[in-house]
Design a protein around this motif. Structure first.
Motif, PDB file in Angstrom:
ATOM      1  N   ASN A   4      85.484   7.162  57.190  1.00 11.61           N
ATOM      2  CA  ASN A   4      85.282   6.965  58.623  1.00 11.61           C
ATOM      3  C   ASN A   4      85.291   5.507  59.038  1.00 11.61           C
ATOM      4  O   ASN A   4      84.878   5.163  60.137  1.00 11.61           O
ATOM      5  CB  ASN A   4      83.970   7.620  59.070  1.00 11.61           C
ATOM      6  CG  ASN A   4      82.763   6.956  58.426  1.00 11.61           C
ATOM      7  OD1 ASN A   4      82.909   6.141  57.534  1.00 11.61           O
ATOM      8  ND2 ASN A   4      81.579   7.345  58.888  1.00 11.61           N
ATOM      9  N   LEU A   5      85.773   4.616  58.169  1.00 11.66           N
ATOM     10  CA  LEU A   5      85.853   3.196  58.522  1.00 11.66           C
ATOM     11  C   LEU A   5      86.864   3.005  59.638  1.00 11.66           C
ATOM     12  O   LEU A   5      87.977   3.483  59.590  1.00 11.66           O
ATOM     13  CB  LEU A   5      86.287   2.388  57.301  1.00 11.66           C
ATOM     14  CG  LEU A   5      86.294   0.880  57.438  1.00 11.66           C
ATOM     15  CD1 LEU A   5      84.894   0.366  57.698  1.00 11.66           C
ATOM     16  CD2 LEU A   5      86.859   0.242  56.181  1.00 11.66           C
ATOM     17  N   SER A   6      86.465   2.332  60.682  1.00 10.94           N
ATOM     18  CA  SER A   6      87.351   2.107  61.815  1.00 10.94           C
ATOM     19  C   SER A   6      88.320   0.983  61.532  1.00 10.94           C
ATOM     20  O   SER A   6      88.117   0.179  60.630  1.00 10.94           O
ATOM     21  CB  SER A   6      86.534   1.755  63.062  1.00 10.94           C
ATOM     22  OG  SER A   6      85.977   0.469  62.918  1.00 10.94           O
ATOM     23  N   ARG A   7      89.397   0.945  62.347  1.00 10.66           N
ATOM     24  CA  ARG A   7      90.373  -0.139  62.209  1.00 10.66           C
ATOM     25  C   ARG A   7      89.693  -1.489  62.379  1.00 10.66           C
ATOM     26  O   ARG A   7      89.912  -2.416  61.623  1.00 10.66           O
ATOM     27  CB  ARG A   7      91.469   0.040  63.255  1.00 10.66           C
ATOM     28  CG  ARG A   7      92.428  -1.136  63.309  1.00 10.66           C
ATOM     29  CD  ARG A   7      93.262  -1.055  64.571  1.00 10.66           C
ATOM     30  NE  ARG A   7      94.117  -2.221  64.678  1.00 10.66           N
ATOM     31  CZ  ARG A   7      94.681  -2.598  65.814  1.00 10.66           C
ATOM     32  NH1 ARG A   7      94.478  -1.927  66.917  1.00 10.66           N
ATOM     33  NH2 ARG A   7      95.453  -3.657  65.863  1.00 10.66           N
ATOM     34  N   PRO A 206      88.808  11.325  63.808  1.00  8.85           N
ATOM     35  CA  PRO A 206      90.038  12.099  63.988  1.00  8.85           C
ATOM     36  C   PRO A 206      90.347  12.447  65.442  1.00  8.85           C
ATOM     37  O   PRO A 206      91.437  12.943  65.733  1.00  8.85           O
ATOM     38  CB  PRO A 206      89.759  13.377  63.176  1.00  8.85           C
ATOM     39  CG  PRO A 206      88.275  13.499  63.161  1.00  8.85           C
ATOM     40  CD  PRO A 206      87.747  12.099  63.134  1.00  8.85           C
ATOM     41  N   THR A 207      89.410  12.182  66.356  1.00  7.31           N
ATOM     42  CA  THR A 207      89.648  12.500  67.766  1.00  7.31           C
ATOM     43  C   THR A 207      90.118  11.295  68.564  1.00  7.31           C
ATOM     44  O   THR A 207      90.388  11.418  69.762  1.00  7.31           O
ATOM     45  CB  THR A 207      88.358  13.042  68.415  1.00  7.31           C
ATOM     46  OG1 THR A 207      87.363  11.997  68.456  1.00  7.31           O
ATOM     47  CG2 THR A 207      87.805  14.223  67.632  1.00  7.31           C
ATOM     48  N   TRP A 209      92.219   8.101  70.246  1.00  8.39           N
ATOM     49  CA  TRP A 209      93.516   8.094  70.933  1.00  8.39           C
ATOM     50  C   TRP A 209      94.654   7.646  70.039  1.00  8.39           C
ATOM     51  O   TRP A 209      95.813   8.027  70.261  1.00  8.39           O
ATOM     52  CB  TRP A 209      93.449   7.242  72.196  1.00  8.39           C
ATOM     53  CG  TRP A 209      93.254   5.759  71.993  1.00  8.39           C
ATOM     54  CD1 TRP A 209      92.074   5.089  72.009  1.00  8.39           C
ATOM     55  CD2 TRP A 209      94.272   4.774  71.759  1.00  8.39           C
ATOM     56  NE1 TRP A 209      92.284   3.746  71.788  1.00  8.39           N
ATOM     57  CE2 TRP A 209      93.622   3.524  71.640  1.00  8.39           C
ATOM     58  CE3 TRP A 209      95.661   4.827  71.644  1.00  8.39           C
ATOM     59  CZ2 TRP A 209      94.311   2.341  71.408  1.00  8.39           C
ATOM     60  CZ3 TRP A 209      96.361   3.643  71.410  1.00  8.39           C
ATOM     61  CH2 TRP A 209      95.692   2.423  71.292  1.00  8.39           C
ATOM     62  N   ARG A 210      94.382   6.858  69.004  1.00  8.94           N
ATOM     63  CA  ARG A 210      95.460   6.385  68.127  1.00  8.94           C
ATOM     64  C   ARG A 210      96.151   7.520  67.364  1.00  8.94           C
ATOM     65  O   ARG A 210      97.250   7.336  66.856  1.00  8.94           O
ATOM     66  CB  ARG A 210      94.909   5.360  67.120  1.00  8.94           C
ATOM     67  CG  ARG A 210      94.570   4.021  67.735  1.00  8.94           C
ATOM     68  CD  ARG A 210      94.127   3.019  66.667  1.00  8.94           C
ATOM     69  NE  ARG A 210      93.869   1.726  67.264  1.00  8.94           N
ATOM     70  CZ  ARG A 210      92.713   1.365  67.807  1.00  8.94           C
ATOM     71  NH1 ARG A 210      91.698   2.231  67.815  1.00  8.94           N
ATOM     72  NH2 ARG A 210      92.552   0.168  68.345  1.00  8.94           N
ATOM     73  N   LEU A 211      95.501   8.671  67.276  1.00  5.56           N
ATOM     74  CA  LEU A 211      96.085   9.814  66.580  1.00  5.56           C
ATOM     75  C   LEU A 211      96.742  10.810  67.536  1.00  5.56           C
ATOM     76  O   LEU A 211      97.157  11.881  67.124  1.00  5.56           O
ATOM     77  CB  LEU A 211      95.009  10.519  65.747  1.00  5.56           C
ATOM     78  CG  LEU A 211      94.470   9.699  64.561  1.00  5.56           C
ATOM     79  CD1 LEU A 211      93.264  10.379  63.944  1.00  5.56           C
ATOM     80  CD2 LEU A 211      95.558   9.486  63.514  1.00  5.56           C
ATOM     81  N   LYS A 212      96.849  10.407  68.812  1.00  7.29           N
ATOM     82  CA  LYS A 212      97.484  11.256  69.819  1.00  7.29           C
ATOM     83  C   LYS A 212      98.781  10.585  70.276  1.00  7.29           C
ATOM     84  O   LYS A 212      98.758   9.529  70.902  1.00  7.29           O
ATOM     85  CB  LYS A 212      96.536  11.466  70.995  1.00  7.29           C
ATOM     86  CG  LYS A 212      95.237  12.163  70.583  1.00  7.29           C
ATOM     87  CD  LYS A 212      94.236  12.232  71.719  1.00  7.29           C
ATOM     88  CE  LYS A 212      92.935  12.891  71.253  1.00  7.29           C
ATOM     89  NZ  LYS A 212      91.905  12.925  72.312  1.00  7.29           N
TER      90      LYS A 212
END
Length: 374
Positions: A4-7, A206-207, A209-212
């Motif tokens: 779960n480490l963020s960018r 996983p929710t 915006w970068r994965l949309k």
């Protein structure tokens, strides 16, 4: 590294503990950090940040506290609580606070010279165009937009309004990067032969915006792969002739149901220079490696918020460690105050060139063919 480490936290943590070494560097022209700077007494440009997410909060706002020729003059947010927090923290008057509905009223605000759009990629075109119509110069985060056509519309809107349009290419102003560009273009180690450029991290929520795809335009290629594309262009000073590309395997179908998990590509450049690139949302990797006839140059970390670390076949690079966003904004505003123009190497046209290349990489990865770029 945790799943779960963020960018942002990955980029920040990557540089922790990295310092310069004591070895002397053999190549001349390395500048030392000045002991002190004369107090700046000229005009200061007011900048309004549009979107108060993590990059605006942890990088741009912090950078603006360090600049001398520009300052945080206003904010645009859809969250009233954020507006209150920022007003108190940065002493922003209420008249300089806007939301996404009344944003166009910024046209009447003489405190604000430049609007900096720091929103999800899909929102860049709307707010760049609205800012231009409001008569404000515009900086936009990269990628400039999700499509070539949108980039063209943004450029036209700014030209029609007579305002400057720039893209937040912070690495263009970073000392290690600038030195590698200089050495490459001046052929300090002879003709360039091969460039390997990688940037990836393990994405968290996983929710987000970068994965949309509708919001991001794609996956890691649009997010951090663009740094690798940029590196090939600024190191060589030339444009790629053709590209082949391959999507990597999907190891997490639920997380990557909308965007690629990873992608690799190969550029053909003029003068027989070959460039390999790789980006991923499941791999922590970051480097720029350049080989030439008589030596090499290597940056790792190469693109994160720092400190950047570099070496060549002659030894370690010893250069100033700077706050990237402060350095970028200071340089851009300095040039604008002197010439009324943003630096040409961060122009909207540069953003358009990247958009065309990113589109070609996706096309090549999708059909397995070599895509010509010129």
């Amino acid at each position: 590294m945790a799943e779960n480490l963020s960018r942002r936290s990955f980029i920040q943590n990557l540089g922790v503990g990295i310092g310069t070494t004591a070895a002397a560097f053999a190549i001349p022209s390395i500048v030392s950090i000045p002991e002190s700077k004369p107090k700046y007494e000229g005009r200061k440009l007011g900048i309004a940040l549009v979107g108060l997410g993590s990059y605006a909060k942890n990088q741009l706002a912090v950078g603006l506290e360090k600049t001398t020729n520009c300052y945080l003059a206003g904010i645009v947010t859809g969250t009233p609580a954020k507006a209150e927090e920022w007003m108190k923290k940065y002493n922003i008057p209420k008249k300089n606070v806007y939301n996404y509905q009344n944003f166009d009223q910024i046209a009447d605000n003489k405190d604000i010279d430049i609007v900096y759009v720091v929103l999800p990629n899909s929102m860049h075109p709307e707010f760049v165009i609205r800012a231009a119509k409001a008569g404000k110069h515009v900086m936009c985060e990269k990628p400039m937009a999700n499509t070539v056509e949108e980039c063209q519309e943004m450029i036209k809107a700014c030209k029609d309004a007579g305002v400057q349009l720039g893209v937040g290419y912070r690495m263009h102003f970073e000392p290690f990067t600038k030195e590698v560009i200089r050495m490459s273009r001046e052929k300090v180690f002879g003709d360039l032969r091969f460039i390997q450029s990688n940037f990836g991290f393990r994405i968290g929520d996983p929710t987000q915006w970068r994965l949309k795809k509708a919001m991001a335009g794609g996956g890691p290629l649009m997010d951090v792969g663009i740094y690798c594309v940029q590196a090939a262009r600024y190191v060589t000073g030339k444009e790629p002739l053709a590209v082949t590309a391959q999507f990597g395997p999907i190891t997490d179908p639920e997380r990557f149901k909308d965007v690629e998990e990873s992608v690799s590509w190969q550029f053909d450049f003029p003068d027989a220079v070959t460039v390999n690139g790789f980006t991923s949302y499941k791999t922590n990797i970051e480097q720029l490696f350049i080989t030439a006839d008589k030596g090499f140059m290597h940056l790792s970390p190469a693109y994160s918020y720092g400190p950047i670390k570099g070496r060549t076949s002659q030894g370690d690079l010893h250069l100033p460690v700077v706050h990237h966003q402060a350095n970028m904004l200071e340089a851009i505003c300095k040039e604008f105050l002197e010439t009324k123009q943003f630096p040409p190497h961060i122009s909207g046209e540069e953003g358009l060139k990247d958009a065309r290349i990113l589109s070609a990489i996706y096309e090549a990865a999708g059909n397995g063919k070599k895509i010509k770029l010129v």
